[in-house]
Design a protein around this motif. Structure first.
Motif, mmCIF file in Angstrom:
data_model
loop_
_atom_site.group_PDB
_atom_site.id
_atom_site.type_symbol
_atom_site.label_atom_id
_atom_site.label_comp_id
_atom_site.label_asym_id
_atom_site.label_seq_id
_atom_site.Cartn_x
_atom_site.Cartn_y
_atom_site.Cartn_z
ATOM 1 N N THR A 150 0.891 -1.235 0.370
ATOM 2 C CA THR A 150 -0.097 0.182 -0.101
ATOM 3 C C THR A 150 0.922 1.302 -0.253
ATOM 4 O O THR A 150 2.009 2.048 0.756
ATOM 5 N N GLY A 186 -0.093 5.177 0.436
ATOM 6 C CA GLY A 186 -1.655 6.387 0.134
ATOM 7 C C GLY A 186 -2.783 5.651 -0.165
ATOM 8 O O GLY A 186 -3.111 4.964 0.050
ATOM 9 N N GLY A 187 -3.344 5.957 -0.962
ATOM 10 C CA GLY A 187 -4.432 4.966 -1.631
ATOM 11 C C GLY A 187 -4.315 3.644 -2.019
ATOM 12 O O GLY A 187 -5.792 3.019 -2.376
ATOM 13 N N GLN A 188 -3.103 4.347 -2.783
ATOM 14 C CA GLN A 188 -3.474 2.922 -3.483
ATOM 15 C C GLN A 188 -3.294 1.478 -2.950
ATOM 16 O O GLN A 188 -1.962 1.793 -1.705
ATOM 17 N N SER A 189 -3.476 0.759 -3.558
ATOM 18 C CA SER A 189 -3.265 -0.611 -3.118
ATOM 19 C C SER A 189 -3.180 -1.667 -3.562
ATOM 20 O O SER A 189 -4.494 -1.891 -4.504
#
Lengths: 406, 221
Positions: free
Chosen positions: A107, A109-112
């Motif tokens: 992961t 930030g908002g990306q995973s």
């Protein structure tokens, strides 16, 4: 009448019957184009497969657990790595690296994303030819010794997670724990060794402590695979023998016991690939050869039909003084010119198809001059061989009967 | 020019032997315009083939322009046809999709005449038959009469000893046929020997002399 006149007469006749001429040539065009294109694509595949394999390093040997013979346990450990690195055990082995692998959630930030996370020794990337970085650097021995929480990212996963953000110095979370990004690898584009662009690499010691805690049968921390580099490509076979002996001793295997590990080296892969690509090329060549023969028979058919259709013309030519050899030369040159012209068009078409197909299949097609010479020669032979019978039949017609023919 | 002595020709048709010519004696002088007439089955076509060196007689002797041509074979016959005989056929027998100039130059090509010379001679021959303005036309762009004129030009171009015409007006209407016959008469006046095969008495009248053939023999000369 000399040969030049016969040749010009043949050209006149081809020119006067354009549709028939094109149809006659079509068989040879398709045949030659198929030979050129198929062999170019076949050679391209061979070259790219061979290149993929050699880019992995021909003296690289991979060792992994054979679960069927290890009672479900991981079989390899860092002790094995140390034993193989000892020149007393395996003098033909120059370098040994290890990795432990699995899929984990990564992961930022908002990306995973769920991707392959590998714990590796410091020399792993070097041995596997993965040590080219677009940003930052690889792992060091210090990282391993201190079980540092650092990560090296493949090119694709780096751009997926970070986008425009500069990744070096940022923290990614793997299984909820933060790792500092210290390097981004150049894009490899994948190959026969699998795609490494989505991989995340962290120190082996860190991975064993935090992510992959499997143990071997004897309770040691396990590794998934060991990469050994033979001193040279000639000593691969010797190295494999030494590795086998060392690991059997390490694992306390008795005389009758099966190996609890697999050994895989590039030379067997190269051999297998060579056999496969040779078979592929032969197969494609055979298909192309068949279409050339079919093209030749097409020429014979049309020339034979043409003899019948032009019986009166042959009669007239003979009545006004054409000798047997004049008619023979005219018809033979006609089929020769048609098949050579078809051959040239076929070469150009085949080359174009090879280039287009090469782009579509992302293969560097290789047009072998020998293939071009072979198919051009074959086209000429087709013209001669399949032209002789119709030409002989035309030349043997008796003028009275030919003139009377309706 | 043509001297035939006791020419016979027999064919085997299945198990039967057909005696098409049964001893023909014939003499045609240089500069003559001769018609050969006879009902069908009289041996006309066979005689024409022998005169034209398209076929060899079974026996007898045939002197054409001083050469004995009764025993020649394939290629030698072809050379004699090329040099000594100009053919004009009922069905014109022009090559399809080929310009008038090339048609007429064809016998000269087989004679080994250079390209520039044969084109010049072909052009002259076409002018003689009144087609000087049609040299680039192909057969399908010409009328029947014009096609026959091209065929006559082709027969003339090689400057043969005789012109051999087989029913030359058979495929033409009466007026066009008469124009063709007038053309023959003109060339005959210029000294060219013409042998014409026909079954039409009106056509035969245009010749100076008629040879009648019946059952493989000359019956009236």
């Amino acid at each position: 009448m000399n040969l030049t006149e016969s040749f010009l007469t043949a050209l006149d006749s081809i020119n006067a019957n354009k549709l028939r001429s094109v149809l006659t040539m079509l068989g040879v065009i398709i045949g030659v184009a198929a030979v050129i294109a198929l062999l170019a694509i076949g050679n391209g595949f061979s070259a790219s497969i061979t290149e993929d394999i050699t880019s992995l390093g021909t003296n690289l040997i991979s060792i992994s657990t054979d679960r069927d013979n290890s009672n479900g346990y991981e079989a390899l450990s860092l002790d094995d790595v140390a034993a193989l690195a000892n020149p007393l055990n395996a003098p033909a082995v120059a370098e040994v690296a290890a990795s432990v692998q699995g899929n984990r959630l990564v992961t930022f930030g908002g990306q995973s994303t769920q991707t392959s996370v590998a714990g590796v020794t410091a020399n792993y990337l070097t041995i596997n030819n993965l040590d080219s970085f677009q940003l930052g650097d690889g792992l060091t021995q210090t990282d391993l010794d201190t079980k540092a929480r650092v990560a090296v990212l493949g090119a694709v996963i780096a751009s997926d997670l970070f986008g425009d953000t500069f990744p070096i110095g940022q923290s990614v979370k793997i299984n909820g724990v933060s790792y500092e990004v210290i390097g981004v690898m150049v894009e490899s584009g994948g190959g026969i060794g699998g795609n490494t662009d989505d991989n995340v690499y962290i120190p082996l010691t860190t991975a064993q402590a935090r992510l992959y805690t499997d143990r071997t049968r004897t309770g040691q921390k396990a590794v998934s695979s060991i990469s050994a580099q033979a001193a040279s490509s000639e000593s691969v076979e010797e190295a494999v023998t030494q590795i086998t002996e060392t690991l059997r001793r390490q694992h306390n295997l008795g005389v009758g016991d099966e190996d609890d590990f697999f050994i895989f080296d590039q030379s067997t892969l190269l051999e297998t690939a060579g056999t496969v690509t040779a078979a592929l090329t032969a197969f494609l060549g055979a298909i192309a050869g068949i279409s050339l023969v079919v093209g030749g028979i097409g020429i014979m058919n049309i020339m034979l039909v043409s003899v019948t259709e032009r019986t009166r013309e042959i009669g007239v030519r003979k009545a006004i003084g054409a000798l047997k050899r004049d008619i023979l030369a005219q018809f033979l040159l006609e089929s020769l010119v048609l098949s050579l012209l078809g051959g040239v068009i076929g070469i150009v078409l085949g080359w174009a198809v090879a280039v287009v197909a090469g782009n579509l299949l992302e293969v560097n097609t290789v047009i072998d001059p020998a293939t071009v010479a072979l198919s051009a020669g074959f086209a000429a032979a087709v013209g001669l061989i399949f032209g002789i019978y119709p030409a002989w039949r035309a030349a043997s017609l008796r003028p009275i009967e030919a003139l009377r023919y309706e | 020019m043509i001297t035939m002595k006791n020419i016979t020709k027999s064919y085997e048709m299945g198990t039967q032997v057909v005696h098409a010519l049964k001893g023909v004696d014939l003499h045609i002088d240089k500069g003559e315009f001769v018609a050969i007439m006879g009902p069908s089955g009289s041996g006309k076509s066979t005689l024409m083939n022998v005169i034209g060196c398209l076929d060899v007689p079974t026996s007898g002797s045939y002197m054409l322009n001083g050469t004995d041509v009764s025993t020649l074979h394939d290629d030698d016959q072809a050379r004699i046809r090329n040099k000594e005989i100009g053919f004009v056929f009922q069905q014109f027998n022009l090559l399809p999709r080929t310009s008038a100039l090339k048609q007429v130059a064809l016998p000269l090509m087989y004679a080994g005449v250079s390209r520039s010379e044969r084109n010049q001679r072909a052009r002259q021959a076409l002018e003689k038959v009144g087609l000087g303005d049609r040299v680039d036309h192909r057969p399908d762009e010409l009328s029947g009469g014009q096609q026959q004129r091209v065929a006559i030009a082709r027969a003339l171009a090689g400057e043969p000893a005789i012109i051999l015409a087989d029913e030359p007006t058979g495929a033409l209407d009466t007026q066009t046929g008469n124009e063709i016959l007038t053309l023959f008469q003109e060339f005959n006046r210029q000294g060219i020997t013409i042998v014409m095969i026909t079954h039409d008495p009106e056509v035969a009248e245009k010749a100076q002399r008629t040879i009648w053939l019946r059952d493989g023999l000359v019956v009236e000369n």
